[in-house]
Design a protein around this motif. Structure first.
Motif, PDB file in Angstrom:
ATOM      1  N   GLY A  66       0.816  -1.211   0.000  1.00 18.97           N
ATOM      2  CA  GLY A  66       0.000   0.000   0.000  1.00 18.97           C
ATOM      3  C   GLY A  66       0.846   1.257   0.000  1.00 18.97           C
ATOM      4  O   GLY A  66       0.579   2.200  -0.757  1.00 18.97           O
ATOM      5  N   GLU A  67       1.893   1.262   0.810  1.00 22.72           N
ATOM      6  CA  GLU A  67       2.806   2.415   0.860  1.00 22.72           C
ATOM      7  C   GLU A  67       3.537   2.568  -0.467  1.00 22.72           C
ATOM      8  O   GLU A  67       3.737   3.690  -0.945  1.00 22.72           O
ATOM      9  N   TYR A  68       3.933   1.447  -1.065  1.00 22.71           N
ATOM     10  CA  TYR A  68       4.622   1.502  -2.354  1.00 22.71           C
ATOM     11  C   TYR A  68       3.712   2.103  -3.425  1.00 22.71           C
ATOM     12  O   TYR A  68       4.118   3.019  -4.152  1.00 22.71           O
ATOM     13  N   LEU A  79       5.687 -10.962  -7.604  1.00 21.69           N
ATOM     14  CA  LEU A  79       5.292 -10.276  -8.828  1.00 21.69           C
ATOM     15  C   LEU A  79       4.004  -9.536  -8.482  1.00 21.69           C
ATOM     16  O   LEU A  79       3.010 -10.142  -8.077  1.00 21.69           O
ATOM     17  N   LEU A  80       4.019  -8.231  -8.645  1.00 21.93           N
ATOM     18  CA  LEU A  80       3.011  -7.366  -8.062  1.00 21.93           C
ATOM     19  C   LEU A  80       2.359  -6.477  -9.106  1.00 21.93           C
ATOM     20  O   LEU A  80       3.013  -6.010 -10.043  1.00 21.93           O
ATOM     21  N   SER A  81       1.067  -6.250  -8.959  1.00 18.59           N
ATOM     22  CA  SER A  81       0.358  -5.196  -9.682  1.00 18.59           C
ATOM     23  C   SER A  81      -0.685  -4.642  -8.709  1.00 18.59           C
ATOM     24  O   SER A  81      -0.907  -5.226  -7.645  1.00 18.59           O
ATOM     25  N   PRO A  82      -1.329  -3.544  -9.031  1.00 13.61           N
ATOM     26  CA  PRO A  82      -2.266  -2.965  -8.060  1.00 13.61           C
ATOM     27  C   PRO A  82      -3.417  -3.886  -7.658  1.00 13.61           C
ATOM     28  O   PRO A  82      -3.967  -3.748  -6.577  1.00 13.61           O
ATOM     29  N   PHE A  83      -3.779  -4.850  -8.518  1.00 16.74           N
ATOM     30  CA  PHE A  83      -4.944  -5.673  -8.234  1.00 16.74           C
ATOM     31  C   PHE A  83      -4.672  -7.168  -8.298  1.00 16.74           C
ATOM     32  O   PHE A  83      -5.615  -7.969  -8.368  1.00 16.74           O
ATOM     33  N   ARG A  90      -0.666   5.434  -7.203  1.00 14.29           N
ATOM     34  CA  ARG A  90      -1.660   4.466  -7.664  1.00 14.29           C
ATOM     35  C   ARG A  90      -2.411   3.858  -6.492  1.00 14.29           C
ATOM     36  O   ARG A  90      -1.866   3.709  -5.412  1.00 14.29           O
ATOM     37  N   ASP A  91      -3.671   3.525  -6.729  1.00 12.49           N
ATOM     38  CA  ASP A  91      -4.469   2.797  -5.751  1.00 12.49           C
ATOM     39  C   ASP A  91      -4.146   1.315  -5.857  1.00 12.49           C
ATOM     40  O   ASP A  91      -3.669   0.844  -6.894  1.00 12.49           O
ATOM     41  N   THR A  92      -4.441   0.583  -4.785  1.00 21.16           N
ATOM     42  CA  THR A  92      -4.261  -0.860  -4.811  1.00 21.16           C
ATOM     43  C   THR A  92      -5.336  -1.532  -3.990  1.00 21.16           C
ATOM     44  O   THR A  92      -5.856  -0.951  -3.028  1.00 21.16           O
TER      45      THR A  92
END
Length: 108
Positions: free
Chosen positions: A63-65, A96-100, A71-73
């Protein structure tokens, strides 16, 4: 070589996730180590050289990132719980990360 390493990639941007806070803790919540991903999205030295066998948790401050990148997550925190059978082995836990969405696996 460090016992625990991680690498966070931002799939939405197609590159490393810089500045992600990460905490390594026991299953009981006792903090073992912490760090922040570098310019390559890596923490190459997280935790002691040897861990006792048991269950551990890596918690990523996603969330902080995402807030820092404007961007929202849906996932303000990602926690990965994993088992260490041999305390002398190296454990690489990538994210492996994306907002959703996110995924992980045992790396090497």
């Amino acid at each position: 070589m460090s016992q625990i390493t991680t690498h966070v990639l931002d799939a939405a941007l197609g590159g490393p996730a810089r500045g992600v806070g990460v905490v390594l803790a026991t299953a009981a919540g006792v903090e073992v180590a912490s760090g922040v991903t570098d310019e390559a999205g890596r923490i190459a030295d997280l935790g002691p050289e040897r861990l006792d066998a048991g269950t551990f948790r890596l918690t990523f401050a996603t969330g902080e990132y995402f807030a820092a990148t404007g961007r929202d997550t849906f996932y303000p925190v990602v926690s990965i719980v994993f088992a260490v059978a041999d305390g002398g082995e190296h454990h690489h836990v990538p994210l492996l990360l994306s907002p959703f969405s996110y995924s992980t696996y045992r790396g090497n």
